[in-house]
Design an enzyme around this catalytic site. Sequence first.
Site, short mmCIF file in Angstrom:
data_model
loop_
_atom_site.label_atom_id
_atom_site.label_comp_id
_atom_site.label_asym_id
_atom_site.label_seq_id
_atom_site.Cartn_x
_atom_site.Cartn_y
_atom_site.Cartn_z
N THR A 161 38.05 48.71 44.27
CA THR A 161 37.63 49.78 43.35
C THR A 161 36.27 49.49 42.72
O THR A 161 35.96 48.34 42.40
CB THR A 161 38.69 49.92 42.22
OG1 THR A 161 39.96 50.18 42.81
CG2 THR A 161 38.34 51.02 41.25
N SER A 181 39.96 56.50 43.70
CA SER A 181 40.78 57.10 44.76
C SER A 181 39.97 57.27 46.05
O SER A 181 40.51 57.11 47.15
CB SER A 181 41.29 58.48 44.29
OG SER A 181 42.03 58.35 43.11
N THR A 240 42.27 43.03 39.24
CA THR A 240 43.36 42.17 38.78
C THR A 240 43.09 40.72 39.18
O THR A 240 42.66 40.48 40.32
CB THR A 240 44.69 42.66 39.41
OG1 THR A 240 44.92 43.99 38.99
CG2 THR A 240 45.86 41.78 39.00
N GLY A 282 65.73 54.41 19.57
CA GLY A 282 65.30 55.18 18.40
C GLY A 282 64.00 54.60 17.85
O GLY A 282 63.15 54.12 18.59
N GLU A 296 46.87 51.04 43.04
CA GLU A 296 47.31 51.04 44.45
C GLU A 296 47.66 52.46 44.90
O GLU A 296 48.64 52.70 45.60
CB GLU A 296 48.47 50.06 44.66
CG GLU A 296 48.03 48.64 44.33
CD GLU A 296 48.67 47.58 45.19
OE1 GLU A 296 49.18 47.89 46.28
OE2 GLU A 296 48.63 46.41 44.76
N THR A 353 47.05 56.52 43.12
CA THR A 353 47.70 57.28 42.04
C THR A 353 48.85 58.09 42.64
O THR A 353 48.95 58.27 43.86
CB THR A 353 46.71 58.26 41.37
OG1 THR A 353 46.31 59.23 42.36
CG2 THR A 353 45.47 57.55 40.83
N SER A 354 49.70 58.63 41.77
CA SER A 354 50.81 59.47 42.27
C SER A 354 50.29 60.66 43.07
O SER A 354 50.87 61.04 44.09
CB SER A 354 51.67 59.96 41.09
OG SER A 354 52.37 58.88 40.52
C1 LIG Z 1 45.13 47.54 35.21
C2 LIG Z 1 44.50 47.92 36.51
C3 LIG Z 1 44.44 47.00 37.54
C4 LIG Z 1 43.82 47.32 38.75
N1 LIG Z 1 43.71 46.37 39.72
C5 LIG Z 1 42.93 46.62 40.83
C6 LIG Z 1 42.63 45.59 41.77
O1 LIG Z 1 43.11 44.46 41.66
N2 LIG Z 1 41.79 45.89 42.79
C7 LIG Z 1 41.24 47.12 42.96
O2 LIG Z 1 40.48 47.30 43.91
N3 LIG Z 1 41.51 48.13 42.08
C8 LIG Z 1 42.33 47.91 41.02
N4 LIG Z 1 42.60 48.91 40.11
C9 LIG Z 1 41.98 50.21 40.30
C10 LIG Z 1 42.95 51.32 40.66
O3 LIG Z 1 43.40 51.14 41.98
C11 LIG Z 1 42.21 52.65 40.43
O4 LIG Z 1 42.15 52.83 39.02
C12 LIG Z 1 42.91 53.81 41.09
O5 LIG Z 1 42.74 53.74 42.48
C13 LIG Z 1 42.40 55.17 40.61
O6 LIG Z 1 41.00 55.22 40.64
P1 LIG Z 1 40.20 55.72 39.35
O7 LIG Z 1 40.70 54.97 38.19
O8 LIG Z 1 38.75 55.65 39.67
O9 LIG Z 1 40.65 57.24 39.18
P2 LIG Z 1 40.05 58.49 39.96
O10 LIG Z 1 40.05 58.26 41.41
O11 LIG Z 1 38.78 58.90 39.31
O12 LIG Z 1 41.17 59.60 39.66
C14 LIG Z 1 41.23 60.30 38.41
C15 LIG Z 1 42.33 61.39 38.56
O13 LIG Z 1 41.97 62.31 39.61
C16 LIG Z 1 43.04 62.37 40.54
N5 LIG Z 1 42.49 62.58 41.88
C17 LIG Z 1 41.47 61.89 42.49
N6 LIG Z 1 41.25 62.37 43.73
C18 LIG Z 1 42.15 63.36 43.93
C19 LIG Z 1 42.46 64.23 45.01
N7 LIG Z 1 41.80 64.17 46.18
N8 LIG Z 1 43.43 65.15 44.84
C20 LIG Z 1 44.15 65.20 43.67
N9 LIG Z 1 43.92 64.41 42.62
C21 LIG Z 1 42.95 63.49 42.75
C22 LIG Z 1 43.77 61.03 40.42
O14 LIG Z 1 45.10 61.12 40.91
C23 LIG Z 1 43.69 60.80 38.93
O15 LIG Z 1 44.70 61.54 38.30
C24 LIG Z 1 43.27 48.63 38.92
C25 LIG Z 1 43.37 49.57 37.88
C26 LIG Z 1 43.96 49.24 36.69
C27 LIG Z 1 44.01 50.28 35.60
#
Ligand SMILES: Cc1cc2nc3c(=O)[nH]c(=O)nc-3n(C[C@H](O)[C@H](O)[C@H](O)COP(=O)(O)OP(=O)(O)OC[C@H]3O[C@@H](n4cnc5c(N)ncnc54)[C@H](O)[C@@H]3O)c2cc1C
Length: 382
Positions: free
Chosen positions: A126, A132, A158, A338, A362, A364-365
């Site tokens: 990331t 994503s 992480t 509660g 890993e 998002t939903s």
């Molecule tokens: C505590 C923590 C630990 C982590 N550890 C690691 C790690 O070890 N290594 C690593 O590489 N990453 C790590 N991550 C990163 C994590 O994998 C990303 O945060 C995640 O992939 C989402 O990316 P983003 O935060 O940029 O959100 P974005 O990609 O910007 O998404 C924002 C919103 O838009 C939605 N969205 C995006 N694209 C679409 C689409 N095409 N259609 C519908 N909805 C969409 C998403 O579902 C989300 O709701 C970590 C994150 C956290 C918070």
Amino acid sequence: MDLELTEEQAAVRELAAGFADREIVPFAAEWDRAESIDLGIVKKLGDLGFLGLTLPEEYGGSGGDHLAYCLVLEELGRGDSSVRGVVSVSLGLVGKSIHAFGTEEQKRHWLPRLCAGEALACFALTEPGTGSDAANLTTRAVRDGGDWLISGAKMFITNGTWADVALVFARTGEPGHRGVSAFLVPTDTPGFSRTLVHGKLGLRGQATAELSFDSVRVPDSARLGAEGKGFTVAMAALAKGRMSVAAGCVGIARAALEAAVRYAGEREQFGKPIAQHQLVQELLADIAVDVDAARLLTWRVADLIDRGLPFATESSVAKLFASEAAVRSANNALQVFGGYGFIDEYPVGKYLRDARVMTLYEGTSQIHKLLIGRSLTGVNAF
Ligand SMILES: Cc1cc2nc3c(=O)[nH]c(=O)nc-3n(C[C@H](O)[C@H](O)[C@H](O)COP(=O)(O)OP(=O)(O)OC[C@H]3O[C@@H](n4cnc5c(N)ncnc54)[C@H](O)[C@@H]3O)c2cc1C
């Protein structure tokens, strides 16, 4: 409630359960407040073989199948998600990638130390601008003689400030996933810096870090897998990684259930334990169903992997369900407590805070729904 386990699986589960009860549960709240687990636990995880599960003994691994791996991660996740994350990332995402894609030299160099808990690894995919949409990452690696120079930044990594080696994904060619290569970068290489991310809602015991690369020089022998095949390495790691997140989520949901059942038997309102109120029993039943369903979906993935069958979509199904179930279960448990659930004297608030990230990392939903939808229809809706 269980499928029939082999003797080996039952033994490793018992070992992990005892370890979680003795070495994790009593300290989890303290680590959460201190914003760091006690890193002494890493060596203990290594000594018990938990950082080498599924890897062969010749590289320092402790063997075992993927179901055994899930059993251990469930117990660690029940104790503290930050500890479970150490194993999921150092072994699950990086150690297993080195084993699957590494040269003999890379395996001999890194795996024995990672399995023993003498070194930790992080997985750096990331970036600040690409989460994503990871295939559009912009960290670059350019050739310089026989070496590569890596420049760019990674976000939310992480184990970031703890790791001795980072598996870094960088662009070496054309735009999109075909232009990405993977590198094993020692974190003490000049030009490599890391900054801890503070103020997280949950998973506070984990070191989540921002990484920065300023012309970080690595030899070509640091490349993991073929040039331009880094995205394959990343996706293979994440397909299995999602199973380990799901197993950790089962652990959180189970911890929430056990705490809620206990409390419901002790707390009295209207002259009787709240467990005797039907609507409280409904909350407990909903958590119990989520625990069982999430666990069985997770074990299905392990079974498919152990039988050498395709598992990527099933891994998305398990991760999507288990992560949402963990949030739901922790929230239901908090309801059972509660007002006391809202203060950190009781553990359920932490379960909810720790569970919340599971639907984000890993994949998002939303991303998992798109992956499942693509597998059903053959249509890419990203
Ligand atoms: C505590 C923590 C630990 C982590 N550890 C690691 C790690 O070890 N290594 C690593 O590489 N990453 C790590 N991550 C990163 C994590 O994998 C990303 O945060 C995640 O992939 C989402 O990316 P983003 O935060 O940029 O959100 P974005 O990609 O910007 O998404 C924002 C919103 O838009 C939605 N969205 C995006 N694209 C679409 C689409 N095409 N259609 C519908 N909805 C969409 C998403 O579902 C989300 O709701 C970590 C994150 C956290 C918070």
